[in-house]
Design a protein around this motif. Structure first.
Motif, PDB file in Angstrom:
ATOM      1  N   HIS A 247       0.835  -1.182   0.000  1.00  0.00           N
ATOM      2  CA  HIS A 247       0.000   0.000   0.000  1.00  0.00           C
ATOM      3  C   HIS A 247       0.882   1.249   0.000  1.00  0.00           C
ATOM      4  CE1 HIS A 247       0.729  -1.551   4.050  1.00  0.00           C
ATOM      5  NE2 HIS A 247       0.819  -0.288   4.442  1.00  0.00           N
ATOM      6  N   ALA A 268      -5.956   7.106  -3.683  1.00  0.00           N
ATOM      7  CA  ALA A 268      -6.863   5.960  -3.622  1.00  0.00           C
ATOM      8  C   ALA A 268      -7.434   5.653  -5.009  1.00  0.00           C
ATOM      9  CB  ALA A 268      -7.986   6.234  -2.627  1.00  0.00           C
ATOM     10  N   THR A 272      -6.991   2.180  -7.200  1.00  0.00           N
ATOM     11  CA  THR A 272      -8.148   1.453  -7.728  1.00  0.00           C
ATOM     12  C   THR A 272      -8.006   1.233  -9.222  1.00  0.00           C
ATOM     13  OG1 THR A 272      -9.588   2.343  -5.997  1.00  0.00           O
ATOM     14  CG2 THR A 272     -10.653   1.498  -7.989  1.00  0.00           C
ATOM     15  N   ARG A 278      -6.848   0.253  -2.140  1.00  0.00           N
ATOM     16  CA  ARG A 278      -6.279   0.200  -0.804  1.00  0.00           C
ATOM     17  C   ARG A 278      -6.503   1.527  -0.094  1.00  0.00           C
ATOM     18  NH1 ARG A 278      -5.916  -4.222  -2.166  1.00  0.00           N
ATOM     19  NH2 ARG A 278      -4.173  -5.695  -2.176  1.00  0.00           N
ATOM     20  N   GLY A 279      -6.518   1.473   1.220  1.00  0.00           N
ATOM     21  CA  GLY A 279      -6.449   2.691   1.981  1.00  0.00           C
ATOM     22  C   GLY A 279      -5.032   3.237   1.955  1.00  0.00           C
ATOM     23  N   VAL A 280      -4.881   4.477   2.404  1.00  0.00           N
ATOM     24  CA  VAL A 280      -3.599   5.167   2.339  1.00  0.00           C
ATOM     25  C   VAL A 280      -3.119   5.480   3.751  1.00  0.00           C
ATOM     26  CG1 VAL A 280      -2.420   7.234   1.485  1.00  0.00           C
ATOM     27  CG2 VAL A 280      -4.224   6.162   0.104  1.00  0.00           C
ATOM     28  N   ALA A 313     -10.645   6.854   3.156  1.00  0.00           N
ATOM     29  CA  ALA A 313      -9.419   6.512   2.440  1.00  0.00           C
ATOM     30  C   ALA A 313      -8.194   6.534   3.343  1.00  0.00           C
ATOM     31  CB  ALA A 313      -9.213   7.461   1.263  1.00  0.00           C
TER      32      ALA A 313
END
Length: 374
Positions: A247, A268, A272, A278-280, A313
Motif C-alpha cells: 500500500h 486511492a 483502484t 487500498r487505503g492510504v 481513504a
C-alpha cells in the motif's frame, strides 16, 4: 592426492591470473556473514510471539484493504540506536496498544537501517557500536533479539527494509514493513516486496511523486524471479508469488505536505485504477511536517478530524516518537554521552505527546463508527 594436469593448468593459467588482478580493486576487506538460518536457530521465535506476528500482519492487511474499520498506527523512534531505551518505550506502548485495540492497531516502529542522502550513521545493524566499527554480525543479533523481546510483550513490530539481504535475518518477527521514499523507484525493492510475508507500506518519492509508489504497489503484487541469499547463506534464485498487501504511504516532499483530502482521494483512485484498491497511510513526519517534529500533532489532529467526519481513504498514520522530544547529534565513539531515549536521526515527539495522539486517533475512530452505525 595427486593434482591433475587440468588443475595445474587452471591454477597457472593467464586467464586465472588476469581475473584475480581485475577483481576487488576497491574492496578493502571481507568478513564472513552469519547465515540467516544459524541466527534464527540461535534466537528462535516461540509460538506466543509467532501468534503476535501473525495477528499484526492480519490486522494490518485487513485495515489497508478496508475489511477492518480501525486505523493502523505505526509509531516509534526514527531509528533505534539504544536497544534498552527502545525496549522501555515498548513496555509503555504495549499496554496502551492493548487498551486502544478496538479502534487502533498499534505497530511499534523498530527501524534498524537508516538510508543516508550523503553520509552518516547507517543504523544499528550496520554499526551497533555507534563508533564506525561496523560489527554487522553483532548488529544482526542485537536487532533480532530486540524484536523478539518486543513481540514477547504482545506488541507487533514494523521495520524498514533497505538492504535486500537483511530481511532473511528478521522478517519472521516483523508484522509490517516499509520501503522508503529513496527506494520507491527501485526494481530491487519491488522484487523484494513481492516475496515478503507481511504488508508493505511504500512511500511516495522524495520529490513528491505519488505515482512511483502506486507503480511499486502494482509491481510488488506480481511474481518476480531474482537472485539473493538463502537461509544457508548461499546465493540462490528466488521466485515469488507476489504480495497483495502492499500500500502507499504519503510522506510529503520538499515542496510541502501531501496529506490533504484531495491528494489522499487521488491516491486511492490511482490504486483502484491500477487494480489494487487500498487505503492510504499518512506519515506525519518528513515533508508532511516540514521536518519539524512539533508539527506532527498538527498533522495527526487534522487527520483525526477527517476520520471522525467519516473519511474512509485514510487507513492509518505513521508517527516518529521516542521517550524524549527532539534529536541529538552523534559523535562516533561517544555513545555514553548521549541523552537516553532521544533520537540521533530525525527528531521525534516525546512519550506524553505520543499517548495523547494515539488516544485522539482512537476517539476519531469511535466517532466514525458511531456515525455509520445503523
Amino acid at each position: 592426492m595427486p593434482v591433475s594436469a587440468s588443475q595445474t593448468a587452471n591454477a597457472d593459467s593467464p586467464a586465472t591470473s588476469a581475473s584475480q588482478s581485475l577483481r576487488d580493486r576497491r574492496i578493502a576487506s571481507r568478513r564472513p556473514l552469519v547465515p540467516p538460518e544459524l541466527l534464527r536457530e540461535e534466537l528462535p521465535i516461540d509460538s506466543s510471539a509467532a501468534a503476535t506476528v501473525v495477528r499484526g500482519r492480519t490486522d494490518a492487511a485487513q485495515i489497508v484493504s478496508g475489511v477492518d474499520d480501525r486505523l493502523l498506527a505505526v509509531v516509534g523512534p526514527c531509528s533505534v540506536h539504544d536497544e534498552d531505551a527502545a525496549f522501555e518505550y515498548a513496555t509503555r506502548l504495549a499496554p496502551l496498544a492493548a487498551e486502544l485495540a478496538d479502534e487502533v492497531c498499534v505497530v511499534m516502529r523498530v527501524y534498524f537501517e537508516k538510508p543516508r542522502t550523503t553520509l552518516g550513521w547507517k543504523g544499528l545493524i550496520n554499526d551497533p557500536g555507534l563508533d564506525g566499527s561496523y560489527r554487522v554480525n553483532e548488529g544482526l543479533r542485537t536487532a533480532r533479539s530486540l524484536l523478539l523481546d518486543i513481540v514477547s510483550l504482545g506488541l507487533p513490530v514494523g521495520c524498514e527494509f533497505l538492504d535486500p539481504i537483511t530481511p532473511q535475518f528478521i522478517d519472521d518477527v516483523v508484522s509490517w514493513g516499509s520501503i522508503g521514499a529513496r527506494t520507491a523507484h527501485s526494481q530491487v525493492h519491488r522484487q523484494l516486496s513481492s516475496g515478503l510475508s507481511m504488508p508493505i507500506g511504500i512511500k511516495n518519492a522524495p520529490d513528491g511523486n505519488v505515482q512511483a509508489a502506486v507503480d511499486a504497489v502494482r509491481a510488488s503484487a506480481a511474481s518476480h524471479v531474482f537472485t539473493g541469499v538463502g537461509d544457508d547463506g548461499l546465493a540462490a534464485i528466488f521466485t515469488t508469488s507476489g504480495n497483495p498487501d502492499c500500500h502507499v504511504v504519503l510522506r510529503g516532499s520538499s515542496a510541502g505536505p501531501n496529506y490533504d483530502a484531495a491528494t489522499v482521494a487521488d491516491t486511492a483512485r490511482r490504486l483502484t485504477e491500477a487494480g489494487h484498491p487500498r487505503g492510504v497511510l499518512i506519515d506525519a513526519s518528513h515533508g508532511n511536517s516540514g521536518k519539524d517534529h512539533r508539527k506532527q500533532p498538527v498533522v495527526v489532529g487534522d487527520l483525526a478530524a477527517r476520520v471522525a467526519a467519516g473519511e474512509r481513504a485514510i487507513a492509518g498514520v505513521m508517527l516518529e516518537s521516542f521517550l524524549v522530544e527532539g534529536r541529538q547529534d552523534l559523535v562516533f565513539g561517544q555513545r555514553q554521552a548521549l541523552t537516553r531515549g532521544q533520537s540521533i536521526t530525525d527528531a521525534c515527539v516525546d512519550w506524553a505527546s505520543t499517548e495523547k495522539l494515539l488516544r485522539q486517533l482512537a476517539e476519531a475512530v469511535r466517532a466514525r463508527k458511531a456515525s455509520t452505525t445503523p
